[in-house]
Design a protein around this motif. Structure first.
Motif, short mmCIF file in Angstrom:
data_model
loop_
_atom_site.label_atom_id
_atom_site.label_comp_id
_atom_site.label_asym_id
_atom_site.label_seq_id
_atom_site.Cartn_x
_atom_site.Cartn_y
_atom_site.Cartn_z
N ALA A 305 0.83 -1.21 0.00
CA ALA A 305 0.00 0.00 0.00
C ALA A 305 0.86 1.25 0.00
O ALA A 305 0.55 2.25 -0.67
CB ALA A 305 -0.93 -0.02 1.21
N LYS A 306 1.95 1.22 0.76
CA LYS A 306 2.83 2.38 0.81
C LYS A 306 3.55 2.60 -0.52
O LYS A 306 3.74 3.73 -0.96
CB LYS A 306 3.87 2.20 1.93
N GLN A 307 3.94 1.52 -1.16
CA GLN A 307 4.69 1.62 -2.41
C GLN A 307 3.81 2.02 -3.59
O GLN A 307 4.23 2.77 -4.47
CB GLN A 307 5.37 0.28 -2.71
N THR A 308 2.58 1.53 -3.62
CA THR A 308 1.71 1.74 -4.78
C THR A 308 0.65 2.81 -4.57
O THR A 308 0.00 3.24 -5.52
CB THR A 308 0.99 0.43 -5.14
N ASN A 309 0.46 3.22 -3.29
CA ASN A 309 -0.59 4.16 -2.94
C ASN A 309 -1.98 3.59 -3.21
O ASN A 309 -2.95 4.31 -3.42
CB ASN A 309 -0.43 5.50 -3.66
N VAL A 310 -2.06 2.26 -3.25
CA VAL A 310 -3.32 1.56 -3.42
C VAL A 310 -3.44 0.52 -2.31
O VAL A 310 -2.50 -0.23 -2.05
CB VAL A 310 -3.39 0.85 -4.80
N ARG A 597 -5.49 17.42 5.32
CA ARG A 597 -4.47 17.35 4.28
C ARG A 597 -3.34 18.35 4.50
O ARG A 597 -2.49 18.51 3.63
CB ARG A 597 -5.11 17.62 2.92
N GLU A 627 -9.27 7.95 0.43
CA GLU A 627 -8.09 8.71 0.85
C GLU A 627 -7.84 8.55 2.35
O GLU A 627 -6.69 8.38 2.79
CB GLU A 627 -8.28 10.19 0.50
N GLN A 630 -6.58 5.14 3.13
CA GLN A 630 -5.16 5.13 2.73
C GLN A 630 -4.29 5.75 3.81
O GLN A 630 -3.22 5.22 4.14
CB GLN A 630 -4.98 5.93 1.44
N MET A 631 -4.72 6.90 4.32
CA MET A 631 -3.93 7.59 5.35
C MET A 631 -3.66 6.68 6.55
O MET A 631 -2.57 6.71 7.13
CB MET A 631 -4.67 8.84 5.82
N ILE A 634 -0.87 4.21 5.21
CA ILE A 634 0.39 4.81 4.76
C ILE A 634 1.10 5.54 5.89
O ILE A 634 2.33 5.57 5.95
CB ILE A 634 0.12 5.73 3.55
N ASN A 635 0.34 6.13 6.79
CA ASN A 635 0.94 6.88 7.90
C ASN A 635 1.19 6.02 9.13
O ASN A 635 1.44 6.54 10.21
CB ASN A 635 0.05 8.06 8.27
#
Length: 771
Positions: A305-310, A597, A627, A630-631, A634-635
């Motif tokens: 998820a971090k690498q692809t943003n998906v 954001r 989004e 995702q946050m 990713i975070n």
């Protein structure tokens, strides 16, 4: 060699490394007791938890009576402003004996058990938690190619924590040691025998304390006690049966684990437990991914998820399942606190308590829609136990009848967590916010006995407070003063105060209508509704956080209190109040820009993200929902165990994110209010097909199945209602929808994307929809 396919749970999470700190442990629980397992092959750490372990600190025993100074306080607010008025009020409280801001009694662990094993090297390591069974497992191969397996669960059937150690040589050797809690507020005693470890912990500021029993079963092994440790040599296997028992008397009785439990095998105990746990978990099923993808370890999915943003769909499934699992494990005796039912420290952030100004509400957000309605019984039990303190708060701070819920509570409902910097004593809408679930429980279950015996009495306590607290302006409009918008500042008429009061009064009136109760009180409550202040819209087109003139907005903040009417009460819609609806969306966008954001955001905050996501579903903002999810990934606001953290970078173990994520996903897929069902209202493009089953909706509706395929342009939905009723069916993301087939119901077209359905009692309605 270990085969991943044979040992990875179909619904759960697994990791390639063990925990280094308690926040990273795998967790399980039965709603009363909890367990945390690190998974270290050489020195295992097992932490036992109990829902009622809050350490008395000796503070907060007596409220000071500030009610006689309320009129003076209000006058100072009008003439000098909130800052000066609060400072004078605070100084007066200290003169009367208030000790200043105090934390509630902290949530604390029950025991730390350490298991040392003569393992030099561990290869092919895996640790896993099976959400479907509640079992934690650790597996590895040692330096001699011996296969080791350790398993742990918390029994719903027998209310014990069970841990087993075995290997394929049937030769287990280890050392058991229990940490002595050297705490100034605990008197700790330990007894070590070859078959039983007992701990007795008495609270110095008591009364009461708790006891721990750890029964040791080591067949064929040599067991001895030396240096206050239990040494086990060459046992066929090892089973530990553990139980935490709080007591309220000075000493407490010795713990007795039933003979049929202590003598049963691990397998027998597990089977009894699974029969209960699995039934609850499998009531709802989200299917987005494939069996192969679900087999992947959590770390790999998060890294992708971090690498692809998906977000891999398998990870999205696990986020959903983990939320329901957390709630199942934490809700029972009481409701989840900030940390669910788990902790490894005596000084958790914010005491690990019941934080009522947003966190508790998010932890229970998905209880009803996720078909875990019985979990709310723990909330209702907690409210009854804290009720005396709630009444004291209303009386001592405001001279009011009824109840006032504090921002923080644990052993007591009395409000001591405030000062001039954090004037949380001015936040008065907590009781009403919690009242939301009393009425919603009825809407989902149809339980009229609960409505009469629990919902109405609770909501009437909320209204009694409003009757005494609210004052009138010269035009007869009510004014909320003092008023506080959670942690974002003071000003009369906080928008959430108004919204909560509206919901409480409306729901109470509806209770009487549902039960056909004739009463003059309903007329009084209707008049109170009319006298509530109107919301205000500022020059930027946003609904204001305070419904007064001249109060500047602070958009850079993690709380979304002023959008309560959107994410919680569903007070108005785009059709019923278009101006307020549009203004609320503007206010959301202002918060997104200034906080969500922004690199200059006041803090990262999972609870802020969750409320933003719950607003996003209502505005059909599919990209925003995605989004925010995702946050979380990713975070690093999700641990490899799939439990959530309050801040980014795995800082502060908190479960409010876990509780809210299933509700966000349910709402984006199938959402309901009385008389209306909305499908795929915020479905992200990345989730183009899938299925979900078992979700509950208000008015006793169950979604037996919802399947969608955006590419094919099809939706299939099966619903069953316990009562005959008419509902609107809407698919707002698509301009035109057709019901191409329907059985078990009577559909009729209303608009191009909206249909009316007549549902018949206990008859499954099956529809195929094209768009």
């Amino acid at each position: 060699m270990l085969k991943t396919r044979d040992i990875v749970p179909a619904k759960g999470a697994w990791n390639k490394s063990h925990a280094e700190r308690w926040e990273e442990a795998l967790v399980s629980g039965n709603g009363n007791q909890g367990v945390m397992v690190f998974g270290n092959p050489q020195k295992e750490t097992i932490i036992g938890n109990h829902s009622r372990l809050y350490l008395p600190t000796g503070t907060g025993n007596q409220l000071v009576n500030m009610a006689p100074y309320l009129d003076e306080f209000r006058q100072l607010i009008q003439t000098e402003g909130y800052e000066k008025a609060i400072r004078i009020f605070y100084d007066k409280a200290k003169d009367l004996g208030y000790q200043g801001l105090q934390m509630s009694d902290p949530f604390h662990p029950g025991f730390h058990l350490y298991i040392e094993s003569p393992i030099q090297k561990a290869e092919q390591y895996m640790r896993s938690v099976d959400f479907e069974t509640g079992q934690i497992a650790v597996r590895f191969v040692d330096e001699n190619n011996i296969y080791h397996r350790r398993k742990t669960f918390v029994s719903r059937a027998d209310d014990v924590i069970v841990h087993s150690i075995e290997n394929n040589q049937s030769d287990v050797s280890c050392i058991l040691n229990v940490e002595d809690y050297h705490h100034t507020l605990i008197t700790h005693e330990r007894s070590m025998e070859t078959d039983l470890i007992q701990l007795h912990n008495a609270y110095e500021k008591g009364p009461g304390g708790y006891q721990v029993a750890i029964q040791i079963h080591a067949p064929q092994g040599k067991v001895s006690v030396r240096d206050n440790k239990v040494f086990i040599e060459n046992a066929e296997h090892l089973v530990l049966v553990m139980k935490i028992t709080p007591f309220s008397s000075v000493r407490g009785n010795e713990i007795e684990i039933a003979k049929d439990v202590s003598s049963s095998s691990y397998k027998t105990l597990l089977e009894k437990h699974i029969a209960l746990h699995k039934e609850m978990f499998t009531r709802v099923n989200l299917n987005l991914s494939t069996e192969k993808e679900r087999m992947r370890c959590t770390e790999e999915l998060i890294e992708e998820a971090k690498q692809t943003n998906v977000i891999p769909l398998a990870l999205l499934e696990k986020m959903y399942d983990a939320g329901r699992y957390m709630y199942m494990c934490s809700a029972g005796e009481l409701s989840p606190n900030l940390q669910g039912i788990w902790t490894g420290t005596f000084s958790p952030a914010w005491s690990g308590d019941f934080t009522f100004d947003t966190n508790v509400q998010l932890s229970i957000a998905s209880a009803l829609s996720s078909n875990l309605t019985e979990g709310l019984h723990g909330l209702f039990r907690l409210m009854k136990e804290l009720m005396p303190g709630f009444k004291d708060n209303a009386s001592y701070y405001y001279g009011c009848r009824g109840i006032m819920v504090p921002a923080h509570a644990s052993n007591s409902g009395r409000h001591f967590h405030w000062n001039d910097e954090w004037p949380l004593h001015l936040w008065t809408c907590g009781a009403g916010w919690l009242g939301h679930w009393y009425y919603q429980y009825y809407l989902y279950t149809g339980d009229k006995q609960f409505l009469a015996n629990e919902t109405i009495p609770y909501l009437k306590e909320c209204v009694l407070f409003y009757e005494d607290f609210l004052i009138e302006d010269t035009d007869g409009t009510y004014r909320f003063t003092p008023s506080y918008s959670a942690e974002n500042g003071c000003g009369d008429n906080a928008t959430q105060d108004i919204a909560v009061a509206k919901e409480v009064l409306t729901n109470l009136i509806n209770c009487y209508k549902e039960l056909n109760i004739e009463s003059s009180e309903t007329k009084k409550w209707e008049k109170m509704l009319i006298k509530l202040p109107n919301y205000k819209i500022n020059q930027e087109g946003a609904i204001q956080e305070w419904a007064i003139n001249g109060k500047e907005e602070n958009y850079n903040h993690r709380h979304f209190s002023h959008l309560y009417s959107i994410f919680q009460s569903r007070e108005f819609t785009a059709e019923s109040e278009p101006a307020l609806w549009n203004a609320s969306e503007v206010a959301l966008n202002k918060r997104l820009e200034a906080w969500l954001r922004s690199d200059d955001a006041d803090t990262s905050s999972t609870h802020g993200r969750m409320h933003a996501a719950l607003c996003a579903t209502q505005f059909n903002l599919k990209n925003l929902v995605y989004e925010i999810l995702q946050m979380m990934v990713i975070n690093d606001s999700i641990f490899p165990s799939m439990m959530t953290s309050h801040y980014n970078n795995h800082q502060v173990f908190n479960v409010d994110g876990n509780g809210a994520i299933p509700q966000v996903i349910n709402e984006m897929l199938v959402d309901g209010v009385p008389g209306k069902i909305t499908l795929l209202r915020a479905l992200p493009d990345q989730v183009s097909q899938g299925a979900i089953s078992g979700v509950l909706l208000p008015k006793q509706i169950k979604v037996e199945k919802l399947a969608w395929n955006i590419t094919a342009g099809t939706i299939q939905i099966d619903v069953i209602s316990s009562i005959e009723q008419e509902v609107e069916l809407e698919v707002p993301l698509f301009s035109h929808v057709d019901v191409v087939s329907a059985t078990g119901c009577s559909p009729s077209l209303m608009e191009e994307h909206k249909w009316k359905l007549k549902l018949y009692a206990n008859q499954t309605a099956q529809l195929e929809i094209h768009f």
